[in-house]
Design an enzyme around this catalytic site. Structure first.
Site, PDB file in Angstrom:
ATOM      1  N   ASP A  80       0.849  -1.188   0.000  1.00 30.36           N
ATOM      2  CA  ASP A  80       0.000   0.000   0.000  1.00 30.36           C
ATOM      3  C   ASP A  80       0.885   1.239   0.000  1.00 30.36           C
ATOM      4  OD1 ASP A  80       0.882   0.206   2.727  1.00 30.36           O
ATOM      5  OD2 ASP A  80      -0.768  -1.115   3.303  1.00 30.36           O
ATOM      6  N   ASP A  82       1.145   5.237   1.551  1.00 29.42           N
ATOM      7  CA  ASP A  82       0.680   6.216   2.529  1.00 29.42           C
ATOM      8  C   ASP A  82       1.225   7.589   2.175  1.00 29.42           C
ATOM      9  OD1 ASP A  82      -0.558   4.168   3.898  1.00 29.42           O
ATOM     10  OD2 ASP A  82       1.124   3.860   5.267  1.00 29.42           O
ATOM     11  N   ASP A 162       8.213   5.616  13.824  1.00 24.55           N
ATOM     12  CA  ASP A 162       8.800   4.579  14.675  1.00 24.55           C
ATOM     13  C   ASP A 162      10.240   4.242  14.317  1.00 24.55           C
ATOM     14  OD1 ASP A 162       8.085   3.370  12.301  1.00 24.55           O
ATOM     15  OD2 ASP A 162       6.685   1.931  13.185  1.00 24.55           O
TER      16      ASP A 162
END
EC number: 2.7.7.19
Length: 465
Positions: A80, A82, A162
Site C-alpha cells: 500500500d 501512505d 517509529d
C-alpha cells in the site's frame, strides 16, 4: 493526593526527557536527488499520485512516506501507499469527495478509489509542551499514547515515526527523497533502529516491539542493540493492548511469508508469551517437543504457500498450534470428571479457545472452523462402511487431513503415519479402488474394546440402609 503527586512527577520527568532527546537529536535533512535513488513514478499507484498532485496543486506539502518508500528503495512491490501532508484531516476531506475521516487515537483521512485506499496523515508534532495537550494528546499510566492529534512540521513528523527506515519522504514535486533521521544509511546497512529513546517509544506504543521483530524477519535485517535491549523486559506491556489489535498483529507476524523466522525472534525476545500464553506453558528447553515441532512445521508450510501465492487460513494455523495443549486439556478433564473422552474433548476445545481469545480476539468465524478441524481428527480413524466417503464431503476435510499429516510428520507414531498414508492413497484413488480399500478394512477390523458389564448389586439386607 499521592497519586496526583506521582502523576505530576511522571509528567515533568517525561517532558524533561523528551526535551533532552529533542535537544540532542535535532533533525538534519539530507536530500537524495533522483539520480541517486531507485524510485520511479511508474512503480507508484496512480491513485497515490493523484492524491499527491492534488494536495500540491492546492498549495499543501505532500509526500509519499513509510513502508511504501522503504519497499520501493529496496526494489520490492509495496502492499500500500501512505501519504503525509501539512493539510489537516478536514482540509483533506474538502479536497476529495471520496474521503472519510477515521480513527480517534490518530485522526486520518482515507481517500477511497474502489478497493484501494490511500491513507493520508497530517504531519505529527511533539505532544509535550503544547497548550492543547489535554484535548489532543493523552497518555496512560504506563506512558502509552491513548490519543495523539498534535499537528506539526515535517521535521517533527520524521522524529515521531517509529523506525528510521520508515521515515523517508518521497516528493513528486522534485522526485527527491528526504531523510531526517539517517534512514537511508540504515536501509543500506540492514539495520532496524527505533527513533528516539527506545524505552519511551515502546511505552508509547508496545506494538512497536512486535513491529521491530516483524520488519527484521520480513526484510532480512537485524535489530540494532539499543533498539533490541529493552524488548524482553518490556514485553509484558503487550498485555495492555486490546486483544482485537493483537489478533491483527498476530496475522501480520505469522501469515506474511516470514512466519517461521518471526516465530523464532518472538521467542528470543520473550514476545510470544503475551500473544500465546497457552502455548508458551508447553515450551521445552531444547525446543523439540511435538508441539514445538508442529508449530515450526506449520509456519514453514504457511511461508511456502504464501511464496507460491496459495491461500492460507488462520483457522488452520491456530488448529495446529493449539492441538497439543488441547489434547492435554482433554485428557485432564476426562481423568478428573470421569466423562467420556469425546465429551471431555468438546469441553477442552471451549477452554483452550476461551483462553486464546483472552489475549487474541480470534473472531468466531475462525474459532468455528478451528473446532471443525479438531473434531474431524477424532473421526479420521473411523473409515468403515460409508464413513470415509461422508467424511470427505465435509467442507473442512482437506484442512483436517493436512493437520493429520502434520501430526504424523512430527510424532514418532507408526499407527498415525499409516493412517495419514491411507487417507492420502484413498483421496488419490478412483471409486473402485476406494471400495477395495474399504473392503480390506472390513476384512481386518480393528479390535473392539470390551465393555465392562455393570456390577450386580448385592441384595440389600433387612435393617440396612
Amino acid at each position: 493526593m499521592f497519586t496526583r503527586v506521582a502523576n505530576f512527577c511522571r509528567k515533568v520527568l517525561s517532558r524533561e526527557e523528551s526535551e533532552a532527546e529533542q535537544a540532542v537529536a535535532r533533525p538534519h535533512m539530507t536530500i537524495i536527488p533522483r539520480e541517486q535513488h531507485a524510485i520511479s513514478r511508474k512503480d507508484i499507484s496512480e491513485n497515490a499520485l493523484k492524491v499527491l498532485y492534488r494536495l500540491n496543486k492546492a498549495g499543501y506539502e505532500a509526500y509519499l512516506v513509510g513502508g511504501g518508500v522503504r519497499d520501493l528503495l529496496l526494489g520490492k512491490k509495496p502492499k500500500d501507499f501512505d501519504v503525509t501532508t501539512n493539510a489537516t484531516p478536514d482540509q483533506v476531506r474538502k479536497l476529495f469527495r471520496n474521503c472519510r475521516l477515521v480513527g480517534r487515537r490518530f485522526r486520518l483521512a482515507h481517500v477511497m478509489f474502489g478497493p484501494e485506499i490511500i491513507e493520508v496523515a497530517t504531519f505529527r508534532g511533539h505532544h509535550e509542551g503544547s497548550e492543547s495537550d489535554r484535548t489532543t494528546s493523552q497518555r496512560g499510566q504506563n506512558g502509552m499514547l491513548l490519543r495523539d492529534n498534535i499537528f506539526g512540521s515535517i521535521e517533527e513528523d520524521a522524529q515521531r515515526r517509529d523506525f528510521t527506515i520508515n521515515s523517508l519522504y518521497y516528493s513528486v514535486a522534485d522526485f527527491t527523497v528526504r531523510d531526517y533521521v539517517g534512514g537511508m544509511q540504515d536501509l543500506q546497512e540492514g539495520v532496524i533502529r527505533l527513533i528516539g529513546n527506545p524505552e519511551t517509544r515502546y511505552r508509547e506504543d508496545p506494538v512497536r516491539m512486535l513491529r521491530a521483530v516483524r520488519f527484521a524477519a520480513k526484510l532480512n535485517m537485524h535489530i540494532s542493540p539499543e533498539t533490541a535491549e529493552p524488548i524482553p523486559r518490556l514485553a509484558t506491556l503487550l498485555n495492555d493492548i486490546p486483544p482485537a489489535r493483537l489478533f491483527e498483529e498476530s496475522l501480520k507476524l505469522l501469515q506474511a511469508g516470514n512466519g517461521y523466522e518471526t516465530y523464532q525472534q518472538l521467542r528470543e525476545y520473550h514476545l510470544f508469551q503475551p500473544l500465546f500464553p497457552t502455548i508458551t506453558r508447553y515450551f521445552t528447553e531444547n525446543g523439540d517437543s511435538a508441539m514445538e515441532r508442529i508449530i515450526a512445521q506449520v509456519l514453514k508450510n504457511t511461508d511456502n504457500r504464501i511464496r507460491n501465492e496459495m491461500r492460507v487460513n488462520p483457522a488452520f494455523l491456530f488448529a495446529a498450534m493449539f492441538w497439543y495443549p488441547l489434547l492435554e486439556m482433554a485428557q485432564k478433564i476426562a481423568q478428573e470428571s470421569g466423562l467420556a473422552y469425546y465429551d471431555a474433548f468438546a469441553l477442552a476445545m471451549n477452554d483452550v479457545l476461551d483462553e486464546a481469545c483472552r489475549s487474541l480476539a480470534i473472531p468466531k468465524r475462525l474459532t468455528t472452523l478451528t473446532r471443525d478441524i479438531w473434531q474431524l481428527q477424532l473421526r479420521m480413524s473411523r473409515r468403515q462402511g460409508k464413513r470415509a466417503w461422508k467424511l470427505m464431503e465435509h467442507p473442512k476435510f482437506r484442512a483436517a487431513f493436512d493437520l493429520l499429516e502434520l501430526r504424523a510428520q512430527v510424532e514418532n507414531n507408526t499407527e498415525l503415519q499409516r493412517l495419514a498414508q491411507w487417507w492420502a492413497e484413498f483421496q488419490a484413488s478412483a471409486p473402485p479402488e476406494q471400495k477395495g480399500m474399504l473392503n480390506e478394512l472390513d476384512d481386518d477390523p480393528a479390535p473392539r474394546r470390551r465393555r465392562s458389564r455393570p456390577r450386580k448389586r448385592a441384595p440389600r439386607r433387612e435393617g440396612t440402609v
